[in-house]
Each structure stands twice: as structure tokens, then as C-alpha cells.
Design a protein around this motif. Structure first.
Motif, short mmCIF file in Angstrom:
data_model
loop_
_atom_site.label_atom_id
_atom_site.label_comp_id
_atom_site.label_asym_id
_atom_site.label_seq_id
_atom_site.Cartn_x
_atom_site.Cartn_y
_atom_site.Cartn_z
N TRP A 177 0.84 -1.19 0.00
CA TRP A 177 0.00 0.00 0.00
C TRP A 177 0.88 1.24 0.00
CZ3 TRP A 177 -4.63 -0.61 3.94
CH2 TRP A 177 -5.40 -1.71 3.56
N ALA A 178 0.51 2.21 -0.79
CA ALA A 178 1.28 3.45 -0.86
C ALA A 178 1.11 4.26 0.42
CB ALA A 178 0.85 4.27 -2.07
N ASP A 179 2.22 4.78 0.94
CA ASP A 179 2.21 5.67 2.12
C ASP A 179 1.51 5.03 3.32
OD1 ASP A 179 3.45 7.67 0.55
OD2 ASP A 179 1.51 8.33 -0.20
N ASP A 180 1.69 3.74 3.49
CA ASP A 180 1.08 3.04 4.63
C ASP A 180 2.16 2.68 5.64
OD1 ASP A 180 -0.74 1.62 6.23
OD2 ASP A 180 -0.19 -0.26 5.26
N PRO A 181 2.12 3.25 6.86
CA PRO A 181 3.14 2.94 7.87
C PRO A 181 3.18 1.46 8.24
CG PRO A 181 1.85 4.88 8.50
CD PRO A 181 1.16 4.26 7.33
N GLN A 182 2.02 0.77 8.11
CA GLN A 182 1.96 -0.64 8.46
C GLN A 182 2.51 -1.56 7.36
OE1 GLN A 182 0.79 -2.68 11.13
NE2 GLN A 182 1.03 -0.82 12.36
N LYS A 183 2.79 -0.99 6.18
CA LYS A 183 3.37 -1.74 5.07
C LYS A 183 2.50 -2.95 4.69
CE LYS A 183 8.02 -0.39 6.51
NZ LYS A 183 9.34 -0.85 6.96
N ARG A 184 1.19 -2.68 4.51
CA ARG A 184 0.26 -3.73 4.13
C ARG A 184 0.46 -4.15 2.68
NH1 ARG A 184 -2.44 -0.44 7.74
NH2 ARG A 184 -3.42 -1.52 9.49
N LEU A 185 0.11 -5.37 2.38
CA LEU A 185 0.34 -5.94 1.05
C LEU A 185 -0.78 -5.53 0.09
CD1 LEU A 185 1.29 -9.56 2.17
CD2 LEU A 185 2.67 -7.47 2.26
N GLU A 186 -0.41 -5.22 -1.12
CA GLU A 186 -1.39 -4.81 -2.13
C GLU A 186 -1.91 -6.07 -2.83
OE1 GLU A 186 -1.23 -2.29 -6.20
OE2 GLU A 186 -0.49 -1.21 -4.44
N LEU A 187 -2.87 -6.73 -2.19
CA LEU A 187 -3.46 -7.95 -2.74
C LEU A 187 -4.70 -7.60 -3.57
CD1 LEU A 187 -3.28 -10.18 0.47
CD2 LEU A 187 -1.62 -10.02 -1.39
N LEU A 188 -4.97 -8.42 -4.57
CA LEU A 188 -6.10 -8.18 -5.46
C LEU A 188 -7.39 -8.57 -4.74
CD1 LEU A 188 -6.92 -7.28 -8.30
CD2 LEU A 188 -6.75 -9.68 -9.01
N LYS A 189 -8.26 -7.60 -4.48
CA LYS A 189 -9.50 -7.85 -3.75
C LYS A 189 -10.55 -8.46 -4.67
CE LYS A 189 -8.77 -4.05 -0.49
NZ LYS A 189 -9.33 -2.79 0.08
N PRO A 190 -11.42 -9.33 -4.10
CA PRO A 190 -12.48 -9.92 -4.92
C PRO A 190 -13.50 -8.85 -5.33
CG PRO A 190 -12.83 -10.43 -2.60
CD PRO A 190 -11.49 -9.76 -2.69
N LYS A 191 -13.99 -8.95 -6.56
CA LYS A 191 -14.97 -7.98 -7.05
C LYS A 191 -16.11 -8.67 -7.78
CE LYS A 191 -12.16 -3.78 -7.51
NZ LYS A 191 -11.73 -2.70 -8.41
N LEU A 192 -17.30 -8.16 -7.57
CA LEU A 192 -18.48 -8.65 -8.27
C LEU A 192 -18.48 -8.13 -9.71
CD1 LEU A 192 -21.07 -7.93 -5.44
CD2 LEU A 192 -19.92 -10.10 -5.94
N PRO A 193 -19.32 -8.68 -10.58
CA PRO A 193 -19.38 -8.18 -11.96
C PRO A 193 -19.67 -6.68 -12.05
CG PRO A 193 -20.53 -10.27 -11.80
CD PRO A 193 -20.16 -9.88 -10.40
N ASN A 194 -20.35 -6.13 -11.04
CA ASN A 194 -20.66 -4.69 -11.07
C ASN A 194 -19.50 -3.84 -10.56
OD1 ASN A 194 -20.69 -5.16 -8.33
ND2 ASN A 194 -22.89 -4.78 -8.07
N GLY A 195 -18.36 -4.48 -10.23
CA GLY A 195 -17.18 -3.76 -9.77
C GLY A 195 -17.11 -3.53 -8.28
N LYS A 196 -18.15 -3.92 -7.54
CA LYS A 196 -18.16 -3.72 -6.09
C LYS A 196 -17.61 -4.96 -5.39
CE LYS A 196 -22.16 -0.60 -6.08
NZ LYS A 196 -23.53 -0.35 -5.54
#
Length: 223
Positions: A44-63
Motif C-alpha cells: 500500500w502506498a504511504d502506509d506505515p503498516q506496510k500492508r500488502l497490495e493484494l487483489l481484492k475480490p470484485k463482483l461483476p458490477n465492480g463492487k
């Protein structure tokens, strides 16, 4: 402490508690951070916790699927003192230990919402009310009132200014570089000692050859 952070603290407690304050006798499991296959993606950009940029699940409507809270590996709130702990290769705890333990494990608010999101769950999921889906499709969904997870809260906890945290991170990074440099120096000293030992051995052999040759010549001349 938020519910998300409380859940992950509970998971970490479950994972590590069995080995606390017990004598190591017989066969046991150990985790070597240096030998774990680390996460190699972005953060994650500018994240002090240095979290991983994982691909989140998304529905067909993009949510995102209803009830999706995030990935377990990113919901662990590391103490600042632990954020700068690095392996020799420069990897932190989140991308080594916790990524190895949780990988892409998803977190949902309820079992019902988690079941609806089944097509978007690849490596397992758990819900805040005690549900669990393993990566192989095995379900743990039956529960009762005792399965509800309760979380402690902390109020009035002082926060350290970001400037001080950045300075501490820089100091720890410099310390880490100093330790790696010290290890490099020790390796170079060891190699230098080996070269010197070889040189001294060859020198002694050469001097012995010269001495033997001199004695042989002296014997011939005295005849």
C-alpha cells in the motif's frame, strides 16, 4: 482496538499460544523467517503498516462482495517496534511470517455473507461470527452463541507523531545496514585469514626448498 484488529490478534494467539512457556521435548515445528518464500508484490502506498497490495475480490458490477472486510494478513496491526524487523534479504514480518500463515485468507462480517461470496474465495475465509471455509472447500458453519468473537477495546491510547516514527524507522534501517556491513566485514576477514594462512604455508615450503637446495649445493662445493 477495532474488531478487525482484535480478530487477527486472536488468530495470532491461537497460532503461537501452544508453544509459550513449554519445554521443547521431542519433535516440534519451527519457522525460519530467512527460508520462507516472501511476498514479492507491491505494498500500500504511504502506509506505515506496510500492508500488502493484494487483489481484492470484485463482483461483476465492480463492487466488493457484501460483508468483505479485507485480507487477514493486512488486518494484523503490528507494533511499531516490530515493523522494522527485517530478514537478511530485507523482508519484514508481514510479507514473510504472516503471509506464510494466512496468504490470501479473506475476512467477512457474517457466515451468510461469506457463503454468498463463495465463487470469489480461492484460499479460504473466516467470518466474525465463527464461520470458516478452507481452501479445499471444507465448511465449518455450524455454531452457537459461544462462537461469537468478542474483542477488547483500548481508549485514550497516545499516538506517536509521524515524524518520530519516521526517524525511528531510519535509525533501525541504518542499524540493519550496519549489521549487514559488519557481517560482510567478518566474511572478508575470514577470507583474508585463509589467504594469509595459504601464503604462510607456501612461504614455509619455499624457504624449505631454498634451504635444502643450499645445503645440496654446499655439499657439492665442499667435495
Amino acid at each position: 482496538m477495532s474488531k478487525k484488529e482484535g480478530l487477527m490478534r486472536m488468530l495470532a494467539f491461537i497460532v503461537f499460544k501452544p508453544s509459550i512457556c513449554k519445554l521443547l521435548d521431542g519433535r516440534f515445528l519451527a519457522i525460519s523467517l530467512e527460508n520462507l518464500r516472501a511476498y514479492c508484490g507491491k505494498f500500500w502506498a504511504d502506509d506505515p503498516q506496510k500492508r500488502l497490495e493484494l487483489l481484492k475480490p470484485k463482483l461483476p458490477n465492480g463492487k466488493y462482495p457484501p460483508g468483505f472486510l479485507g485480507f487477514a494478513v493486512n488486518m494484523i496491526d503490528l507494533d511499531h517496534d516490530h515493523l522494522s524487523y527485517l530478514t537478511i534479504k530485507g523482508h519484514g514480518l508481514r510479507e514473510t511470517l504472516f503471509y506464510s500463515l494466512f496468504s490470501h485468507l479473506q475476512i467477512y462480517k457474517s457466515k451468510a455473507e461469506m457463503e454468498l461470496a463463495m465463487p470469489y474465495i480461492d484460499e479460504g475465509a473466516i467470518s466474525m461470527d465463527g464461520g470458516m471455509i478452507k481452501a479445499n472447500g471444507l465448511f465449518y458453519l455450524r455454531g452457537n452463541k459461544d462462537d461469537i468473537v468478542r474483542f477488547p477495546t483500548t481508549l485514550g491510547r497516545p499516538t506517536t507523531p509521524m515524524e518520530i516514527l519516521e526517524i525511528q524507522d531510519q535509525m533501525k534501517l541504518l542499524q540493519w545496514k550496519r549489521e549487514r556491513l559488519y557481517e560482510d566485514i567478518l566474511r572478508e576477514k575470514t577470507l583474508l585469514k585463509k589467504v594469509k594462512d595459504v601464503y604462510l604455508t607456501k612461504q614455509e615450503e619455499y624457504e624449505k626448498i631454498l634451504n635444502d637446495t643450499y645445503q645440496d649445493i654446499s655439499k657439492v662445493l665442499t667435495k
